[in-house]
Design a protein around this motif. Structure first.
Motif, PDB file in Angstrom:
ATOM      1  N   LEU A 140       2.151   0.366   6.361  1.00 56.26           N
ATOM      2  CA  LEU A 140       0.898  -0.304   6.023  1.00 56.26           C
ATOM      3  C   LEU A 140       1.260  -1.504   5.163  1.00 56.26           C
ATOM      4  CD1 LEU A 140      -2.323   0.010   5.986  1.00 56.26           C
ATOM      5  CD2 LEU A 140      -1.974   0.878   3.671  1.00 56.26           C
ATOM      6  N   GLY A 141       1.096  -2.698   5.697  1.00 54.77           N
ATOM      7  CA  GLY A 141       1.451  -3.876   4.929  1.00 54.77           C
ATOM      8  C   GLY A 141       2.728  -4.525   5.404  1.00 54.77           C
ATOM      9  N   ALA A 142       3.235  -5.445   4.593  1.00 57.22           N
ATOM     10  CA  ALA A 142       4.332  -6.325   5.012  1.00 57.22           C
ATOM     11  C   ALA A 142       5.723  -5.725   4.810  1.00 57.22           C
ATOM     12  CB  ALA A 142       4.239  -7.652   4.249  1.00 57.22           C
ATOM     13  N   PHE A 143       5.846  -4.673   4.014  1.00 53.38           N
ATOM     14  CA  PHE A 143       7.173  -4.158   3.665  1.00 53.38           C
ATOM     15  C   PHE A 143       7.402  -2.776   4.264  1.00 53.38           C
ATOM     16  CE2 PHE A 143       5.960  -7.185   0.393  1.00 53.38           C
ATOM     17  CZ  PHE A 143       7.092  -7.975   0.296  1.00 53.38           C
ATOM     18  N   ALA A 226      -5.726   2.220  -4.366  1.00 58.75           N
ATOM     19  CA  ALA A 226      -5.210   0.992  -4.968  1.00 58.75           C
ATOM     20  C   ALA A 226      -4.647   1.241  -6.364  1.00 58.75           C
ATOM     21  CB  ALA A 226      -6.308  -0.065  -5.020  1.00 58.75           C
ATOM     22  N   VAL A 227      -5.266   2.172  -7.100  1.00 62.18           N
ATOM     23  CA  VAL A 227      -4.758   2.494  -8.445  1.00 62.18           C
ATOM     24  C   VAL A 227      -3.355   3.087  -8.359  1.00 62.18           C
ATOM     25  CG1 VAL A 227      -5.121   3.951 -10.471  1.00 62.18           C
ATOM     26  CG2 VAL A 227      -7.054   2.779  -9.430  1.00 62.18           C
ATOM     27  N   THR A 228      -3.096   3.852  -7.305  1.00 65.93           N
ATOM     28  CA  THR A 228      -1.756   4.418  -7.115  1.00 65.93           C
ATOM     29  C   THR A 228      -0.723   3.307  -6.978  1.00 65.93           C
ATOM     30  OG1 THR A 228      -2.827   6.203  -5.865  1.00 65.93           O
ATOM     31  CG2 THR A 228      -0.421   6.113  -5.806  1.00 65.93           C
ATOM     32  N   VAL A 229      -1.063   2.279  -6.226  1.00 68.51           N
ATOM     33  CA  VAL A 229      -0.149   1.140  -6.052  1.00 68.51           C
ATOM     34  C   VAL A 229       0.127   0.465  -7.394  1.00 68.51           C
ATOM     35  CG1 VAL A 229       0.141  -1.126  -4.979  1.00 68.51           C
ATOM     36  CG2 VAL A 229      -0.873   0.745  -3.673  1.00 68.51           C
ATOM     37  N   ALA A 258      -2.605  -5.078  -2.310  1.00 65.17           N
ATOM     38  CA  ALA A 258      -1.981  -4.861  -3.612  1.00 65.17           C
ATOM     39  C   ALA A 258      -0.493  -4.586  -3.465  1.00 65.17           C
ATOM     40  CB  ALA A 258      -2.667  -3.703  -4.333  1.00 65.17           C
ATOM     41  N   ALA A 259      -0.116  -3.814  -2.443  1.00 62.07           N
ATOM     42  CA  ALA A 259       1.293  -3.507  -2.216  1.00 62.07           C
ATOM     43  C   ALA A 259       2.076  -4.751  -1.816  1.00 62.07           C
ATOM     44  CB  ALA A 259       1.417  -2.427  -1.149  1.00 62.07           C
ATOM     45  N   ASP A 260       1.500  -5.561  -0.924  1.00 64.83           N
ATOM     46  CA  ASP A 260       2.171  -6.791  -0.502  1.00 64.83           C
ATOM     47  C   ASP A 260       2.388  -7.728  -1.693  1.00 64.83           C
ATOM     48  OD1 ASP A 260       2.168  -5.821   2.053  1.00 64.83           O
ATOM     49  OD2 ASP A 260       0.576  -7.135   2.793  1.00 64.83           O
ATOM     50  N   GLY A 263       5.293  -6.351  -3.693  1.00 58.75           N
ATOM     51  CA  GLY A 263       6.553  -6.097  -2.999  1.00 58.75           C
ATOM     52  C   GLY A 263       6.835  -4.636  -2.728  1.00 58.75           C
ATOM     53  N   LEU A 264       5.803  -3.800  -2.693  1.00 57.13           N
ATOM     54  CA  LEU A 264       5.968  -2.374  -2.427  1.00 57.13           C
ATOM     55  C   LEU A 264       5.693  -2.070  -0.955  1.00 57.13           C
ATOM     56  CD1 LEU A 264       5.565  -2.312  -5.603  1.00 57.13           C
ATOM     57  CD2 LEU A 264       4.480  -0.075  -5.234  1.00 57.13           C
ATOM     58  N   PHE A 265       6.338  -1.032  -0.458  1.00 55.28           N
ATOM     59  CA  PHE A 265       6.001  -0.567   0.884  1.00 55.28           C
ATOM     60  C   PHE A 265       5.090   0.666   0.761  1.00 55.28           C
ATOM     61  CE2 PHE A 265       9.966   1.846  -0.003  1.00 55.28           C
ATOM     62  CZ  PHE A 265       9.537   3.148   0.268  1.00 55.28           C
TER      63      PHE A 265
END
Length: 273
Positions: A140-143, A226-229, A258-260, A263-265
């Motif tokens: 989910l997302g870019a990473f 989102a809070v987890t991220v 938020a992850a992108d 920088g988180l996957f």
């Protein structure tokens, strides 16, 4: 038209998301907020009746009076001590009957569910009300996780499976093969915060969340949002891995953004049974 849904609401965003999903579908809801656990979300969560956790008789009466047939258990509930609980006679009778099963979260929830169904209610799963909440498989997302992260994820799966048989926790944080912490009664947020001070040099750790082996999927599914991220980023972690199809992902697009940005996957795991 589906019958009126009773939402026994603990903390976090999940109860509000269920209310919104029911309203969109034209389904009536009755929200029973647990005192000290449910979060009114700045007044957004429409609580119809508040009750303390140990007042089982009053809770059952309120649900019946509201014309509820289906019930969903949603949101975080911090387990209180028996002294804090102050059980009424109905709750005391339940605890006397279930005995040692009350020592684990899953055992306790199974017993509570059995009690509710014995009273004529039907306990349904969160995902039956709002199926879009379930975590999809894949990135989910870019990473995406690299080779070291994949090793850490596999180690996390192994640990959760072992502890899950003992009805202990649904989350673990692993960094470079080292288990920094496992979730117990403190919950995932506290686990993440605690492990921030335990991180080692080099690539950050991974939060892994899964359901317990044999877990009843009607309640207490692992949940991230989102809070987890934000907490994972603050703790120096570099990714989140959650079980696809057996976990809940709140605000998926917000989580991905938020992850992108940090920088988180985030990856939905297809875990062989």
């Amino acid at each position: 038209m589906p019958p009126k849904l009773g939402i026994i609401a603990g903390g976090g965003d999940l109860p509000l998301r269920l209310v919104e999903a029911c309203r969109s579908a034209g389904r009536e809801v009755f929200v029973l907020g647990l005192e000290g656990h449910a979060d009114p979300e700045g007044g957004k969560l429409p609580v119809d009746r508040w009750s303390r956790l140990g007042a089982a008789g009053a809770m059952l009466d309120a649900l019946r009076e509201a014309g509820v047939r289906d019930i969903v258990l949603a949101g975080r509930v911090r387990r209180p001590s028996l002294a804090e609980l102050k059980p009424d006679w109905r709750a005391a009778r339940l605890f006397a009957r279930i005995g040692a099963r009350a020592l684990g979260d899953d055992g306790l929830l199974r017993a509570v569910t059995s009690e509710l169904e014995g009273e004529g209610f039907r306990v349904v799963a969160t995902q039956d009300v709002f199926r879009d909440l379930l975590t999809p498989a894949g990135n989910l997302g870019a990473f995406a996780p690299d080779a070291q992260a994949e090793v850490d994820i596999a180690r996390g799966v192994e640990v959760i499976r072992a502890l899950g048989h003992l009805d202990v926790g649904q989350a673990v944080i692993v960094q470079q093969g080292i288990v920094l912490g496992v979730e117990a009664i403190e919950g995932t947020d506290a686990l993440i915060d605690r492990c921030g001070s335990l991180r080692r040099e080099g690539p950050g750790g991974v939060l892994v969340k899964m359901s317990k082996p044999g877990q009843d999927t009607r309640f207490d599914l692992p949940t991230v949002g989102a809070v987890t991220v934000e907490r994972c980023a603050a703790a120096g972690l570099r990714g989140i891995a959650v079980e696809a199809g057996k976990s809940i992902m709140l605000d998926r697009e917000t989580m991905a953004g938020a992850a992108d940005a940090r920088g988180l996957f985030i990856v939905g795991l297809e875990v062989p049974q």
